[in-house]
Write a protein that holds these residues in place. Sequence first.
Motif, PDB file in Angstrom:
ATOM      1  N   TYR A 166       0.813  -1.206   0.000  1.00  0.00           N
ATOM      2  CA  TYR A 166       0.000   0.000   0.000  1.00  0.00           C
ATOM      3  C   TYR A 166       0.858   1.272   0.000  1.00  0.00           C
ATOM      4  O   TYR A 166       0.363   2.364   0.283  1.00  0.00           O
ATOM      5  N   TYR A 198      -0.872   4.325   1.720  1.00  0.00           N
ATOM      6  CA  TYR A 198      -2.333   4.171   1.838  1.00  0.00           C
ATOM      7  C   TYR A 198      -2.693   3.271   3.024  1.00  0.00           C
ATOM      8  O   TYR A 198      -3.762   2.655   3.032  1.00  0.00           O
ATOM      9  N   GLY A 243      -7.730   0.923   0.545  1.00  0.00           N
ATOM     10  CA  GLY A 243      -9.066   1.532   0.519  1.00  0.00           C
ATOM     11  C   GLY A 243      -9.002   2.969   1.017  1.00  0.00           C
ATOM     12  O   GLY A 243      -8.155   3.749   0.583  1.00  0.00           O
ATOM     13  N   ASN A 244      -9.872   3.272   1.952  1.00  0.00           N
ATOM     14  CA  ASN A 244      -9.971   4.647   2.444  1.00  0.00           C
ATOM     15  C   ASN A 244      -9.201   4.864   3.757  1.00  0.00           C
ATOM     16  O   ASN A 244      -9.351   5.902   4.396  1.00  0.00           O
ATOM     17  N   GLU A 262      -7.238  14.598   2.601  1.00  0.00           N
ATOM     18  CA  GLU A 262      -7.854  14.099   1.355  1.00  0.00           C
ATOM     19  C   GLU A 262      -7.034  14.618   0.173  1.00  0.00           C
ATOM     20  O   GLU A 262      -6.489  15.723   0.223  1.00  0.00           O
ATOM     21  N   SER A 271      -3.824   1.321  -7.351  1.00  0.00           N
ATOM     22  CA  SER A 271      -5.214   1.213  -7.802  1.00  0.00           C
ATOM     23  C   SER A 271      -6.052   2.307  -7.158  1.00  0.00           C
ATOM     24  O   SER A 271      -5.981   2.506  -5.947  1.00  0.00           O
ATOM     25  N   PRO A 272      -6.862   3.015  -7.947  1.00  0.00           N
ATOM     26  CA  PRO A 272      -7.658   4.112  -7.381  1.00  0.00           C
ATOM     27  C   PRO A 272      -8.622   3.633  -6.289  1.00  0.00           C
ATOM     28  O   PRO A 272      -8.915   4.390  -5.376  1.00  0.00           O
ATOM     29  N   GLU A 273      -9.106   2.390  -6.356  1.00  0.00           N
ATOM     30  CA  GLU A 273     -10.060   1.922  -5.337  1.00  0.00           C
ATOM     31  C   GLU A 273      -9.364   1.230  -4.170  1.00  0.00           C
ATOM     32  O   GLU A 273      -9.457   1.674  -3.043  1.00  0.00           O
ATOM     33  N   THR A 274      -8.652   0.132  -4.504  1.00  0.00           N
ATOM     34  CA  THR A 274      -8.069  -0.662  -3.410  1.00  0.00           C
ATOM     35  C   THR A 274      -6.804  -0.021  -2.864  1.00  0.00           C
ATOM     36  O   THR A 274      -6.379  -0.326  -1.769  1.00  0.00           O
ATOM     37  N   LYS A 275      -6.181   0.878  -3.626  1.00  0.00           N
ATOM     38  CA  LYS A 275      -4.906   1.516  -3.273  1.00  0.00           C
ATOM     39  C   LYS A 275      -3.748   0.523  -3.225  1.00  0.00           C
ATOM     40  O   LYS A 275      -2.719   0.782  -2.607  1.00  0.00           O
ATOM     41  N   GLU A 276      -3.936  -0.636  -3.857  1.00  0.00           N
ATOM     42  CA  GLU A 276      -2.837  -1.601  -3.892  1.00  0.00           C
ATOM     43  C   GLU A 276      -1.892  -1.258  -5.046  1.00  0.00           C
ATOM     44  O   GLU A 276      -2.312  -0.813  -6.115  1.00  0.00           O
TER      45      GLU A 276
END
Lengths: 278, 322
Positions: A113, A170, A174-175, A184, A201-206
């Motif tokens: 992350y 990250y 995620g968030n 943010e 990755s924009p969603e998982t942040k992996e």
Amino acid sequence: MTDQKYAKDFTLPELMIAAGAREIKDGERVLIGVGLPLLSAMLAKRTHAPNSKMAYETGSFDSLPSRTPFSVVDPDLVPRAIFAGQLTDIMALFLQRGFVDVGFVGGAQVDKYGNLNSTCFGDYFKPDVRFPGSGGAHDFGTFAKRSLIVMVHEKRRFVEKCDYVTTPGYLRGGNSRYEEGLPEGTGPAAVISTRGVFRFSPETKEMYLETFHPGLTVDSVKENVNWDLKVSPIVRETEPPTEEQLRITRELDPEGFFLRRGEYNKKIKAQAENMGWL
Amino acid sequence: MAEETKVMTMKDAISKYVKDGMTLFISAVWANHAAAAAHEIIRQGKKDLTLIESSPGEIFDQMVGAGCVKRIILSWSANEAFGPGYRFRRAVEKGLIEVEDYSNFGLTAKLMAGAMGIPFMPIMSQKGSSINEIKAFLGENKLKHMECPFTKQKVTLISGINPDVSIIHCQRADLEGNIQTWGSLFSAKWGALSGKTIIASVEEIVDTDTIRRNPELTLAPGFRVAAVVHEPWGAHPGHLFGYHDDDRWFRYMYANFVSDDDGKFKQFLDEWVYGVEDRAGYIANYIKKYGYKRLMRLKPKPFYSDPINYGTYPFDTMHMDI
């Protein structure tokens, strides 16, 4: 840059410097530390990003150095600068307020992350290896809109979980970074390693592999990562430096302090022995 | 001209104000690099010191190697781009010294809180990291987390610190101890002002009129400063804006050929610290070994800023004569 010819004969540090320079857009404010990122930022300014401005945690902003600084405390960063203050000016008034676009950070270990360790291998209280520590890296990684991680790529450095998190990426994906109270719209944008360029990755942040350096393969990069590394569907070779980028990079470091460290070290050592240095 | 003078030798300043077991801020980031003071502390064999500085370089490495140090509160320690600080690194790995880590911002906020006389400084940094989770010798006094009572944001509270003595190298001072500095200061301002006692070494002693013509350059007025040491080349191998450049060559040698070698390190201290009386002796040794020309290459060519107009203001402000 597409109308320019790519260089054929370049070294790994030269490739990484060009990759770092490409991350900087014209007009951006960039915070840099020691080493290769300094050359990336200077290269960007002399090519596609002439209006980018560099800040140094020492307190200088938008300097006009007449030589390539060896360090962020180089005295040459003060004369002709737009601003000369102190660390808390840059950290609080620029960075903490969100006025820095790009921050370069280095590290000894990174996880999937993008969390970074530049403090120690092993237990903090009984470290196998003690590294310098955060310096400004933690603060750059916290507040810069995009942080860029530049590091040596060995298997033991790309780990599932860092021994110590010096600079948050990250966090748990995620968030989770923002739930922890980090601002943010900030976070690592890329990892530029000695094997490839990675993004998140924009969603998982992996982290995933975007490009591998010339001469390597996807598999050879995956073998040097301690988790099941995801790969971009359009994975490709890292874009080489253009002839212009390469020429300027070499002009920035004529003695080879950054670019040819082994050779430089030998030369200085020979001189030291001649002069009776100890 | 003041009747009393704060000017003394480094030997006297260190023996009078620095005691074993004290907590010291020493400007060791090469900006305002207090190298002459660090070497005098080693010469006097001070022990069990706790040092604090944001990103110290080779003078902390040397103090650790010389056995002066018990604990360091820091953010980063190395010989910058030149190489790691191996004395520091090995001492931590062997458990010979204890460290407490902050970020550069956190560490400087700690000094700033102390300098301003408040018990802590809230910062928005250091969240989500082991820096905030792992506490060493400061324990629960390292920092706290809280929710901002106004905005409900998560905030890190960095405890303040007032070192027993703060030591800094500056461009100039007068006999009353008014010290002036310029350039990028890194953590030097808050580090110096956080101290209960301040020792400043300076390149030049000037008259008070010179200080008064540039009041914005004053880092600390004389009432804050206990001792002034006239110490030309006091930052070497670090730099001091307008007076001398970094000695990249010397620093490269130390980082790469001395720091990680027990024999060479001992030889270094014997030659450059124990083997000389003071900074003047150190510089004399430099000239003897490497020549005056190499030393003088470190002198920057002048680049003056333009004089600025402060104005003078008349006593009669009602202008009744017009």
